[in-house]
Design an enzyme around this catalytic site. Structure first.
Site, PDB file in Angstrom:
ATOM      1  N   SER A  98     -17.006 -89.115  25.712  1.00 53.07           N
ATOM      2  CA  SER A  98     -16.563 -89.868  26.873  1.00 53.07           C
ATOM      3  C   SER A  98     -15.225 -89.311  27.388  1.00 53.07           C
ATOM      4  O   SER A  98     -15.147 -88.140  27.736  1.00 53.07           O
ATOM      5  CB  SER A  98     -16.475 -91.351  26.519  1.00 53.07           C
ATOM      6  OG  SER A  98     -16.395 -92.153  27.671  1.00 53.07           O
ATOM      7  N   ASP A 250     -23.534 -93.315  27.136  1.00 50.95           N
ATOM      8  CA  ASP A 250     -22.245 -92.954  26.553  1.00 50.95           C
ATOM      9  C   ASP A 250     -22.394 -92.545  25.081  1.00 50.95           C
ATOM     10  O   ASP A 250     -23.065 -93.206  24.291  1.00 50.95           O
ATOM     11  CB  ASP A 250     -21.290 -94.150  26.661  1.00 50.95           C
ATOM     12  CG  ASP A 250     -19.847 -93.782  26.408  1.00 50.95           C
ATOM     13  OD1 ASP A 250     -19.525 -93.453  25.253  1.00 50.95           O
ATOM     14  OD2 ASP A 250     -19.050 -93.834  27.348  1.00 50.95           O
TER      15      ASP A 250
END
Length: 400
Positions: A98, A250
Site C-alpha cells: 500500500s 489492498d
C-alpha cells in the site's frame, strides 16, 4: 495457485538430518507459510544472486519492510529520508504494501536516476503532490480542529457521510466509473522503466487475491501501475484492480508487509521493519467507529505477526540445533536479524481518520517524527545491525 501467490520459507530441511529433526523442520516450513501448511512444491523459489553493486565498506546492508497505512506513510517517508541522508545503511531489498509500496517505487525511481539524493528528492516531490491533490478533497479538518491542533477528520461532515454510506453501498455503487486520482500521481512520480532498471536492490510489492484470499507478490520486473494500484486498493473505497483477469485488493490483508520474499532473494539476514500500524492499544474501543478501526488494525497486523512468530520459531530451532543454518548454498534455514522503527506513542495517538488527512502540515509532521525515529534507531542500534536482532520478538508476541 499462481507462482506469485505462493507462501515463502526460510529453506528446506537438511537432507541428512536425523529422523527426529525432520518433524521440526516440516513444522517450521508450515509455520512460515502464511496461508497454511506448504510443502516444497508449493514454495516459490527466488534465485539467490549476488548484489549488483557492493555496498561501501562503511555501510551495512539491510532489507526494508514497509507497512501500509494511507497518509501515515509520510512517517515512512521521514524514516527513509533520514536513512538515505545518513548513508550508513545500504538497501539490499524492499518489500512494501500500500503506502509502503508507493514509497518503495518512488524511492527506486529516484535512486535509479540520482542515488540516495535522487531518492530523497523523488520522495519529497511525491508527498508534495499528494498534498496538492488533497486540497480539492472535501476531507478537511474543521476550523475548530485546526484551532485545537487536532489532526482528526472525525468531525468533518464529508468524512462522516462517507463512513456511513460505505456500510451500505460499495465502490461499484458510489464510483461506477472507477475514478481513482492515485493513478495520475503514480504516472507522474513512478518511472517504471527506471524502477525495473534499478538493479541495486530487489523490490517486492504485495496485493491480496480477492478470489483465493492469498498474497500475491509482484517483483521489480513485474511491477506495473496496476500492481501498485492493487496494493493500495481498499475494498470499501475502490473497485478491485484486475490484473490478467484476477481481481486484487489492498495487500495489507495478507502481507503488511510480506517478509518471505527476502528469504531466498537477499543475502543479508537483517530485516528493518518500518511499522506504522499500532499492535498494542491500551484503551478498549467503545463506539462503533472505534471498534471498526481497531478491527482494521488487528487485521492489517495479523499477517505480520504470523511471520514474526514463524521467524522466532525457526530461530529457536536453529539455536537448539534442530535445524541447520543456511550457508552460501541454498540448503538450510535463515537466522533472521529483525529490527524495527515505529512512531510509538505519537502514531498511537492518531485516530484512523487521520490516514485520510493529506494536508501538507500533517504530512510534514509525520515526516519529521519519522526522521526522529530513524535517527534514534541508528544512534541506539547501528552497531548491532549485522550482529544480532534489536527487536525482541518473544517479548513482542508474549505481551498481554
Amino acid at each position: 495457485m499462481s507462482e506469485g501467490e505462493r507462501p515463502g520459507r526460510t529453506g528446506p530441511a537438511d537432507a541428512g538430518a536425523a529422523d527426529g529433526v525432520r518433524p521440526a523442520a516440516e513444522a517450521a516450513a508450515s509455520a512460515l507459510a502464511v496461508n497454511g501448511p506448504a510443502g516444497p512444491e508449493a514454495v516459490r523459489e527466488i534465485p539467490l544472486v549476488p548484489r549488483a553493486v557492493q555496498a561501501a565498506p562503511a555501510t551495512k546492508p539491510v532489507n526494508l519492510a514497509l507497512q501500509g497505512g494511507g497518509a501515515h506513510g509520510a512517517f515512512t517517508w521521514g524514516v527513509l529520508d533520514h536513512l538515505l541522508e545518513d548513508g550508513r545503511i545500504g538497501i539490499e531489498g524492499i518489500s512494501g504494501t500500500s503506502a509502503g509500496a508507493l514509497n518503495a517505487a518512488v524511492l527506486a525511481t529516484g535512486f535509479a536516476k540520482g542515488g540516495n539524493e535522487g531518492a530523497r528528492e523523488a520522495l519529497a516531490h511525491y508527498w508534495r503532490a499528494v498534498s496538492r491533490d488533497g486540497r480539492a478533497s472535501p476531507l478537511q479538518r474543521t476550523l475548530l480542529d485546526r484551532l485545537l491542533g487536532n489532526w482528526s477528520l472525525n468531525s468533518n461532515p464529508a468524512y462522516l457521510t462517507f463512513d456511513v454510506m460505505s456500510r451500505f453501498l460499495s465502490p461499484y455503487d458510489l464510483n461506477p466509473l472507477n475514478i481513482n486520482p492515485l493513478m495520475d500521481i503514480i504516472a507522474q512520480h513512478v518511472d517504471f522503466d527506471a524502477v525495473r532498471s534499478c538493479s541495486q536492490f530487489r523490490l517486492f510489492v504485495s496485493a491480496t487475491n480477492v478470489h483465493t484470499g492469498k498474497v500475491r507478490v509482484f517483483s521489480r520486473a513485474e511491477l506495473t501501475p496496476q500492481a501498485l494500484m492493487a496494493s493500495c486498493c481498499l475494498p470499501f473505497m475502490f473497485q478491485a484492480v484486475e490484473i490478467d483477469g484476477v481481481p486484487y485488493w489492498d495487500g495489507g490483508y495478507m502481507g503488511n508487509p510480506a517478509l518471505f520474499p527476502f528469504y531466498d532473494a537477499a543475502r543479508t539476514d537483517d530485516i528493518l521493519l518500518v511499522q506504522i500500524n499500532p499492535i498494542i492499544r491500551r484503551e478498549t474501543p467503545r463506539t462503533a467507529r472505534e471498534i471498526q478501526n481497531r478491527l482494521d488494525e488487528i487485521t492489517f497486523n495479523a499477517s505480520l505477526l504470523a511471520q514474526l512468530r514463524a521467524a522466532e520459531f525457526v530461530t529457536r530451532l536453529l539455536k537448539h540445533g534442530s535445524l541447520h543454518h543456511r550457508g552460501e548454498g541454498v540448503e538450510g534455514y535463515r537466522d533472521l536479524r529483525l529490527h524495527r522503527i515505529d512512531g510509538a506513542e505519537k502514531l498511537v495517538a492518531l485516530d484512523a481518520s487521520t490516514k485520510m488527512n493529506a494536508e501538507w502540515e500533517f504530512l510534514t509532521y509525520l515526516r519529521d517524527i519519522g526522521r526522529e525515529a530513524a535517527k534514534r534507531f541508528l544512534d541506539e542500534h547501528y552497531e548491532r545491525i549485522g550482529v544480532c536482532s534489536t527487536l525482541d520478538i518473544r517479548d513482542e508476541l508474549g505481551r498481554q
